[in-house]
Write an enzyme that holds these catalytic residues in place. Structure first.
Site, short mmCIF file in Angstrom:
data_model
loop_
_atom_site.label_atom_id
_atom_site.label_comp_id
_atom_site.label_asym_id
_atom_site.label_seq_id
_atom_site.Cartn_x
_atom_site.Cartn_y
_atom_site.Cartn_z
N HIS A 96 1.00 -1.00 -0.38
CA HIS A 96 0.17 0.13 0.20
C HIS A 96 0.61 1.14 0.02
CE1 HIS A 96 0.54 1.06 4.16
NE2 HIS A 96 0.87 -0.34 4.37
N GLU A 199 -2.36 -7.15 7.47
CA GLU A 199 -0.69 -7.48 8.22
C GLU A 199 -0.75 -8.02 9.41
OE1 GLU A 199 2.27 -6.57 8.21
OE2 GLU A 199 2.89 -4.04 7.35
#
Length: 327
Positions: A96, A199
């Site tokens: 990202h 994550e």
């Protein structure tokens, strides 16, 4: 399931446990990032055609087609002639763009971030709970979009499946990276949310996802994998996922994808730690990615009988918390 019950369970995909897994081997000699001599601190995928090595293949009919076309044909031939227990895929792993949690960690320092600030939802007019992209992060994703735009006419294979972490910054990154591209009609941008693609789990509020309803409301065109829960059942306020558990999680995620997805060219938009774990599972060299970075990996998977061994539960990976922010 209570938090105390969940803390003793290593997360696994929503489908039933399998009696097989895959052994992964990176096919070196195709992307510069897979080569030991490439410096990940200076390498720029945007100026290096995603890292594709300019070379010939034994599948080349002639040298006229663009490099991407010849590479794609090479991969397709290998997949077509594979053994029954083999599979070949090319994974475009995208990190990202810059999120507000990245800004906060840089502002306060990693030590203070880990022990104090990361457990808050935000402060000083910055919100980092399920962090959104900054304007810089949006620009980084648009840079990736420009790279796809420039390479699609030169034969780069558009992804056949788009997998995305459920955290907002990754969804925003994928939306900007693949928006308004001239994609083949057979390969539309139809993003699939995968719970395990996120994550490291726990403690840091930036890694706590929004509810399914909130995600659907913000991004109504998303497709959720089966049994995606309304609430975030994986994130815990007092337990940070250890590396061994994270490695196992991504092993199970990749096994799920390779077992269920018959496509060859896949996009996975995720996070730095997540991509680091994926590279480890694949047997790829460690390769750091800047925010907004993309690394393609050409992989052979071989099916192996027997379930993956579940790692023992280990202590939380988070350092002790501070009552006051360190000076």
């Amino acid at each position: 399931m209570s938090t105390s019950d969940r803390s003793s369970v290593v997360p696994v995909p929503s489908d039933a446990p399998r009696d097989f897994h895959f052994r992964y081997t990176v096919q070196k000699g195709h992307f510069l990032q897979s080569e030991d001599g490439t410096d990940d601190q200076t390498f720029d995928f945007k100026t290096q055609n995603f890292g594709l090595i300019n070379r010939s293949y034994d599948t080349d009919i002639d040298e006229e087609p663009p490099q991407w076309t010849r590479f794609s044909n090479h991969v397709r031939v290998l997949e077509h002639s594979k053994k029954p227990n083999e599979s070949f895929k090319v994974l475009f792993l995208g990190r990202h763009g810059q999120g507000w949690h990245n800004v906060a960690e840089a502002k306060y320092g990693t030590k203070a971030w880990d022990c104090y600030w990361s457990v808050l939802n935000g402060t000083d007019d910055i919100t980092w709970s399920d962090a959104h992209l900054t304007t810089t992060g949006e620009s980084q994703a648009l840079d990736v979009n420009k790279l796809w735009t420039s390479q699609l006419p030169h034969g780069i294979p558009a992804p056949e499946t788009y997998y995305i972490s459920p955290l907002t910054r990754t969804i925003q990154t994928a939306e900007l990276s693949f928006a308004n591209l001239s994609l083949p009609a057979s390969r539309p941008y139809k993003p699939v949310i995968k719970e395990l693609l996120r994550e490291a789990l726990g403690v840091h509020t930036c890694d706590r996802r929004s509810t399914k309803t909130e995600i659907e409301t913000a991004f109504p065109h998303l497709v959720f994998e089966p049994d995606f829960s309304e609430a975030d059942l994986l994130w815990e306020a007092e337990y940070r996922e250890p590396i061994s558990a994270r490695t196992y999680r991504f092993s199970m995620l990749l096994d799920n994808i390779f077992a269920e997805d018959t496509h060859v060219f896949l996009s996975l938009t995720s996070h730095s730690g997540a991509i680091g774990s994926i590279l480890e599972v694949l047997g790829h060299r460690a390769f750091g990615l800047e925010t907004g970075g993309v690394i393609p990996v050409f992989v052979k998977a071989e099916r192996v009988q027997g379930a993956r061994m579940v790692p023992p539960k280990e202590p939380s990976d988070a350092p002790p918390l501070c009552e006051e922010p360190p000076i």
